[in-house]
Each structure stands twice: as C-alpha cells, then as structure tokens.
Design a protein around this motif. Structure first.
Motif, mmCIF file in Angstrom:
data_model
loop_
_atom_site.group_PDB
_atom_site.id
_atom_site.type_symbol
_atom_site.label_atom_id
_atom_site.label_comp_id
_atom_site.label_asym_id
_atom_site.label_seq_id
_atom_site.Cartn_x
_atom_site.Cartn_y
_atom_site.Cartn_z
ATOM 1 N N UNK A 211 0.681 -1.351 0.107
ATOM 2 C CA UNK A 211 0.020 0.146 0.002
ATOM 3 C C UNK A 211 0.853 1.205 0.140
ATOM 4 N N UNK A 212 2.092 1.060 0.299
ATOM 5 C CA UNK A 212 2.986 2.347 0.426
ATOM 6 C C UNK A 212 3.448 2.653 -0.888
ATOM 7 N N UNK A 213 3.269 1.851 -1.838
ATOM 8 C CA UNK A 213 3.800 2.039 -3.171
ATOM 9 C C UNK A 213 2.751 2.662 -3.924
ATOM 10 N N UNK A 214 3.259 3.768 -4.823
ATOM 11 C CA UNK A 214 2.269 4.272 -5.947
ATOM 12 C C UNK A 214 1.458 3.555 -6.554
ATOM 13 N N UNK A 264 8.705 7.855 -4.098
ATOM 14 C CA UNK A 264 8.827 8.512 -5.330
ATOM 15 C C UNK A 264 9.436 9.963 -5.426
ATOM 16 N N UNK A 265 9.370 10.690 -4.039
ATOM 17 C CA UNK A 265 9.569 12.033 -3.838
ATOM 18 C C UNK A 265 10.005 12.432 -2.476
ATOM 19 N N UNK A 266 10.214 13.701 -2.162
ATOM 20 C CA UNK A 266 10.772 14.073 -1.091
ATOM 21 C C UNK A 266 9.474 13.802 0.069
ATOM 22 N N UNK A 281 14.617 15.616 -6.218
ATOM 23 C CA UNK A 281 13.578 14.811 -5.440
ATOM 24 C C UNK A 281 13.663 13.251 -5.447
ATOM 25 N N UNK A 282 14.824 12.751 -5.209
ATOM 26 C CA UNK A 282 14.993 11.339 -5.153
ATOM 27 C C UNK A 282 16.534 10.940 -5.369
ATOM 28 N N UNK A 463 28.432 13.205 -16.969
ATOM 29 C CA UNK A 463 26.865 12.947 -17.282
ATOM 30 C C UNK A 463 25.855 12.480 -16.391
ATOM 31 N N UNK A 464 24.872 12.988 -16.335
ATOM 32 C CA UNK A 464 23.610 12.493 -15.446
ATOM 33 C C UNK A 464 23.017 11.320 -16.339
ATOM 34 N N UNK A 465 23.150 10.156 -15.968
ATOM 35 C CA UNK A 465 22.874 8.852 -16.531
ATOM 36 C C UNK A 465 21.655 8.220 -16.076
ATOM 37 N N UNK A 466 21.082 8.686 -14.808
ATOM 38 C CA UNK A 466 19.939 8.563 -14.279
ATOM 39 C C UNK A 466 19.256 9.546 -13.448
ATOM 40 N N UNK A 467 18.089 9.696 -13.472
ATOM 41 C CA UNK A 467 17.401 10.585 -12.494
ATOM 42 C C UNK A 467 17.078 11.975 -13.086
ATOM 43 N N UNK A 468 17.062 12.130 -14.339
ATOM 44 C CA UNK A 468 16.673 13.505 -15.155
ATOM 45 C C UNK A 468 15.514 13.924 -14.836
ATOM 46 N N UNK A 469 14.444 13.024 -14.700
ATOM 47 C CA UNK A 469 13.128 13.275 -14.547
ATOM 48 C C UNK A 469 12.926 13.733 -13.068
ATOM 49 N N UNK A 470 13.802 13.451 -12.140
ATOM 50 C CA UNK A 470 13.684 13.850 -10.763
ATOM 51 C C UNK A 470 14.322 15.401 -10.403
ATOM 52 N N UNK A 471 14.869 15.738 -11.366
ATOM 53 C CA UNK A 471 15.665 17.390 -11.215
ATOM 54 C C UNK A 471 14.641 18.381 -11.520
#
Length: 477
Positions: A211-214, A264-266, A281-282, A463-471
């Motif tokens: 239940x804690x997972x989106x 998934x976020x702060x 945010x992650x 290079x930012x190889x992961x997490x671009x969507x969290x910036x």
C-alpha cells in the motif's frame, strides 16, 4: 575547505587543545608521581613530530621506587606549526604532577592512561599554553553506540525514507550481514532468528508494504515482494542456517528497490525561501570519466589492459540533500564539469574552484539521523552524539566544499571525494570533520580508481545517466 589551493579544514584537527596534564593525571590514583617531558621537532618538508616521554613511579616506600617510561610520537602537518622558531624557546619541556594522598596505583590505570595518550593524535599548541583552560571534553570525539555505515551502499540504503516494515526487515538483514563477519564459528542460531524475523515481518506486513507503493508502480513492487519472500530464489529470504549467507546481498538490494518504490519524492516540504534553487526529489546517478593529466594510464584491472581513461559512478541522494544534489546535477547537465582539473590533498580529491559556472551558493545542508528534514546553515555536534544520515566517514563520500564567503554555505561549484582513513580519525572511527560538510552522495563504482588519481588529472566528461526526471529547475517550480 574553501579553495583547492589551500588546505581544507578537514585535513587536520581543527581543535589543537587536545592535551591536558590534569586530564591525564586523573587516570592515576592520588599517590602516583608522573613526569611528562616532550621535545618539539621543527617542521621538515610536509610533516613534523613531537616526542613525549612519560615517566611513572610508584614507590612501595620512600626509598624504593620502580619507575617506567612510555614514549609517544605525534605527527602533524607543516601548517600547524609556527614558522617563527623563536617562539619555541620559552616552552617548558618537563612537568611533574605529584599527588599528596598515599595509595596504590593499579596496572589498569596505567593502561587506561596509555590508551588516552594513544588516541590523541592532534598537534599540540606549542606557544601560549594555558593548561587549566583546556577542557578534557575537547580532547576526544564522542564514540556513539550507533553503528556508522562504512560503505556508500549501506549509507544510501539507510537514507531511503520508506515504510516502517521495510526498515525493520532491512535492519534485521543488516544485523545478519554484520554477524557473518564474525570469524571462526558463527552464531547460526542468531542468524537464523534474524532471517525468520525478517520473513515474518514481510509476510505479516504485506498489505502495508504494498500500500506504500504508488498505484502505477505497485505491479513492479508486487514482483519484487514475491521474490523477496521466496526462499528458493537467490535473492529471497533463506531460512536454512547453512545457506544463510547465500544471496544476502541480493536480498538487501531487493529491499532497497522496494524502498525506492515507496519513496517517489521528498517526504518533507522545503522551506519557501529555498524553492528558487534547483532540487533533486530522489536518487540520480552521475558518471565521471577521468583521464590522466600527464598522458599516463590507469592501472589495469585483473586480466585487463591499461586504460587512458577511467569511469567513476556517483549516486546522488536527493532524499537527504535535495538542494545540494539539485545544484550539482544541474551543473552536470550544463557540462560545467567537463574539463575540470582535480587536485589531491591528503584525504581528498578536490575539483578546481571555478565560480563562473553559474552554480548556486546553496546553504549548508545536513540531514541528522533520526530527523524528518535537513538542517540548513547548521553543522552537527558529533561530540554530543549527533550524526548525519549521509556520513563523511565513508571512503568515496562526495561532498561540497565550503563557500569562500561563509561556512554557512556550500561552494556553488567545488566538490570533493573524501578518502576516509580510520587511522586519521577520532574515537569510534569518525572523521574529525564529520557533520561539517554537505555530503550528497557516494562513489558506488570505480572506487579503486580514486587512489590512482593525481593532481592535474582531469574530468573529461560528467553525465547524468539516471534521475533526469527527478531534477526540478527553478523555472519549473
């Protein structure tokens, strides 16, 4: 630490008042006679030393004393010594501490005193000594009961803000990992108990965990959960004590993946005045490609070929340091670190100080253990037991240097890799600068490259190889 051309504060003990004859004497009964003598040696090259001689005498009567001696050598950096040698002339080199009440000194008190002296590795103030103003509490760092994480992977896993059931499972498995390091006969009964405890929590808390997972990630979470409680799989919980070590690392990785899905976020709101800063945010991953400045090669891996370049992977933790990681990730995406030179200074590899790369002077940002959100512009008091979620005392920790203007702010651009060394730390294996810098991530791949880096080597690319969507950038706030 402020600029690459100057020695950072974390390379030496900042508090030089680390010895007090009164403090030392308290380890002995009041009938002892203690003589302390020392000889300061002037700086040579990059290091200096002080030799201490301790003479203890315990007399059965006034005519028959049985003295013995202890010698200790302390080393310090060149900068810690005064350049004017004339200031050494008036330093007393012998002190005698005699007490008035007769009694018998026990061997254990001698050992205790020796241990006290052995722990004090800071340079002594060689001028203007005022012994009675030196507080014994400043002599050593507080040794916490909490086990400080010693790897970046462990620190990152503990930093994930996840469901309480998952954290209980994680704690049980981490204790199991600790028990596996016990030499010779291992406590298999306790180890089996840890596995059963983790399995029970996982089974009983299934609904709470999922239940804690989106909702959009729940299917992936269910797959991970099923693999975790399946003891037949290499990354599942295994109850057989003879096979308890098999797949433990994989089980912990699965736990971390589930926890990341739950976060998934702060988990806190940033102060309004800081919403103008970039923030992460992650989690995110940055790859740094390093090349030798002199054209030489990095030492090859086993069976490999010499390499002109080497790759280092750093995981950024926005959960604990969203502003610091946000600024760093933005600089990486802007190409600000491409071509940046590195310098090696004692326990750190530091980037050049280039303030013209459009970075932000982010406030000092540290998340204390047990707290819900980071502290800003405030350092931690390790002596009082405060420890950060992301400790500096880990080999390969990545942190921002202090701003040139104020230590309440981090540098907008300059970062460093911390090469933790237990031999140069305080009690409990804690760095003397723990809780003083914004640590924002850890080297998770390429740690073997760090000791091969020399001054003049260059970051060829970042290079930012992961997490671009969290910036999250300021204009998107």
């Amino acid at each position: 630490m402020r600029r690459a051309k100057t020695s950072p504060s974390f390379l030496s003990v900042t508090n030089s008042q680390l010895f007090c004859p009164f403090f030392f004497a308290m380890a002995f009964p009041l009938s002892s006679s203690i003589t302390l003598s020392f000889t300061p040696s002037l700086p040579k090259h990059h290091s200096s030393s002080i030799h201490f001689g301790f003479r203890f005498s315990q007399a059965r009567n006034q005519e028959n004393a049985r003295p013995f001696q202890l010698k200790v050598q302390c080393k310090a950096s060149k900068d810690d010594f005064l350049k004017d040698r004339s200031q050494y002339r008036n330093i007393p080199t012998s002190f005698n501490l005699s007490t008035l009440i007769n009694g018998k000194m026990k061997l254990k008190t001698v050992i205790a005193a020796i241990l006290i002296v052995a722990q004090v590795t800071s340079p002594l103030p060689l001028a203007g000594w005022d012994f009675w103003s030196i507080l014994p509490a400043n002599a050593v760092l507080y040794s916490p009961e909490t086990k400080l994480p010693r790897t970046g992977e462990l620190a990152l896993r503990r930093a994930i803000p996840a469901n309480t059931n998952m954290k209980a499972i994680q704690a049980s498995l981490e204790e199991l990992s600790y028990l596996l390091r016990i030499p010779q006969r291992k406590p298999y009964g306790t180890m089996e108990g840890n596995v059963k405890k983790a399995l029970k929590i996982a089974v009983d808390g299934k609904d709470s965990i999922l239940a804690s997972i989106p909702a959009d990630l729940r299917e992936k979470g269910s797959i991970l959960y099923s693999s975790l409680i399946d003891g037949k799989r290499p990354h599942g919980l295994i109850v057989d004590p003879d096979r308890v070590s098999v797949g433990l690392a994989s089980s912990l990785d699965t736990v971390a993946e589930l926890e990341l899905l739950q976060a998934p976020g702060l988990s806190f709101l940033l102060p309004e005045q800081y919403l103008k800063y970039p923030r992460l945010t992650g989690r995110a991953v940055v790859e740094l490609t390093i090349e030798k400045g002199d054209g030489s090669s990095f030492t090859p891996e086993v069976g490999g070929e010499p390499r002109k370049t080497a790759t280092i992977q750093v995981v950024l933790d926005g959960y604990s340091a969203p502003l610091t990681t946000g600024n760093f990730a933005k600089l990486v995406t802007d190409g600000a670190y491409d071509g940046t030179k590195l310098s090696c200074i004692n326990q750190a590899i530091i980037s050049e100080n280039d303030t013209g790369k459009n970075g932000y002077s982010v406030p000092l940002e540290i998340m204390p253990s047990g707290q819900f959100e980071p502290l800003y512009k405030t350092t931690l008091s390790v002596q009082d037991g405060e420890l950060p979620v992301l400790p500096l005392s880990v080999y390969g920790a990545v942190a921002m240097a202090h701003s040139d203007v104020s230590e309440e702010y981090s540098s907008p651009y300059q970062f460093f890799f911390y090469l933790y060394d237990k031999r140069n730390s305080g009690l409990g294996g804690i760095s003397f600068d723990e809780g003083q810098f914004s640590v924002f991530g850890y080297t998770t791949a390429g740690r073997e490259i760090l000791p091969q880096i020399r001054t003049g080597d260059v970051i060829k690319s970042a290079k930012l190889v992961e997490g671009q969507d969290r910036l999250v950038l300021p204009n998107e706030s």
